[in-house]
Design a protein around this motif. Structure first.
Motif, mmCIF file in Angstrom:
data_model
loop_
_atom_site.group_PDB
_atom_site.id
_atom_site.type_symbol
_atom_site.label_atom_id
_atom_site.label_comp_id
_atom_site.label_asym_id
_atom_site.label_seq_id
_atom_site.Cartn_x
_atom_site.Cartn_y
_atom_site.Cartn_z
ATOM 1 N N SER A 139 -5.231 23.039 63.599
ATOM 2 C CA SER A 139 -4.752 23.271 65.270
ATOM 3 C C SER A 139 -3.698 22.817 65.915
ATOM 4 N N ARG B 203 -3.049 19.075 56.802
ATOM 5 C CA ARG B 203 -4.204 18.079 55.776
ATOM 6 C C ARG B 203 -4.918 19.213 55.019
ATOM 7 N N GLU C 273 -0.021 9.720 60.305
ATOM 8 C CA GLU C 273 -1.189 10.545 60.740
ATOM 9 C C GLU C 273 -2.109 9.757 61.797
ATOM 10 N N ARG D 10 -5.972 14.802 63.755
ATOM 11 C CA ARG D 10 -6.536 15.653 64.708
ATOM 12 C C ARG D 10 -5.217 15.336 66.088
ATOM 13 N N GLN D 11 -4.875 14.451 66.056
ATOM 14 C CA GLN D 11 -3.581 14.210 67.284
ATOM 15 C C GLN D 11 -2.204 13.787 66.722
ATOM 16 N N ASP E 24 -3.910 18.179 61.415
ATOM 17 C CA ASP E 24 -5.086 19.554 61.279
ATOM 18 C C ASP E 24 -4.449 20.935 61.770
#
Length: 141
Positions: A77, A92, A43, A48-49, A75
């Protein structure tokens, strides 16, 4: 009228988030048998990345340990990015994410997991903070 609707919607969303958090906590505590093969969850920046030290370690381990399972905690996205780059992932804050964390052998992250996610004796959490240079990971004995 639209403000009242938005307030009710926000309250409903808050209640749903709280119920979901309680469900994830319960799932994590309920216990699962570990995966048959060693499994590492990566993670980066709270999902987020797919980048930074965890990604460098992922690339290295992918070559060195072909028998291991590698899974990225991401995430929602980032689903398209991971699919395009053939990176195994779990989204997540889903039931599958909780089960994957619980069953995995190692976690590698450069940020904190939620406070309710507890490390057990069978699991190692390697936090790659900025003060550790990634080039040193392979050279230490």
């Amino acid at each position: 009228m639209p403000q009242k609707f938005q307030a009710v919607f926000d309250l409903g969303r808050t209640l749903q988030d709280k119920v979901n958090l309680q469900r994830m906590r319960w799932l994590f505590k309920s216990g699962h048998r570990p995966f048959e093969q060693p499994t590492i969850v990566f993670e980066s920046f709270g999902g987020r990345q797919v980048s930074d030290s965890p990604y460098a370690i992922y690339r290295l381990f992918n070559e060195l340990y072909p028998g291991f399972n590698f899974v990225w905690s991401i995430d929602r996205s980032l689903k398209k990015f991971c699919k395009q780059n053939q990176i195994p992932f779990v989204v997540r804050r889903t039931s599958k994410w909780v089960r994957t964390l619980e069953k995995s052998t190692y976690w590698i992250s450069n940020a904190r997991f939620p406070a309710w996610v507890k490390k057990t004796k069978l699991r190692d959490l390697h936090s790659n903070l900025a003060r550790y240079a990634i080039k040193e990971v392979g050279t230490r004995h």
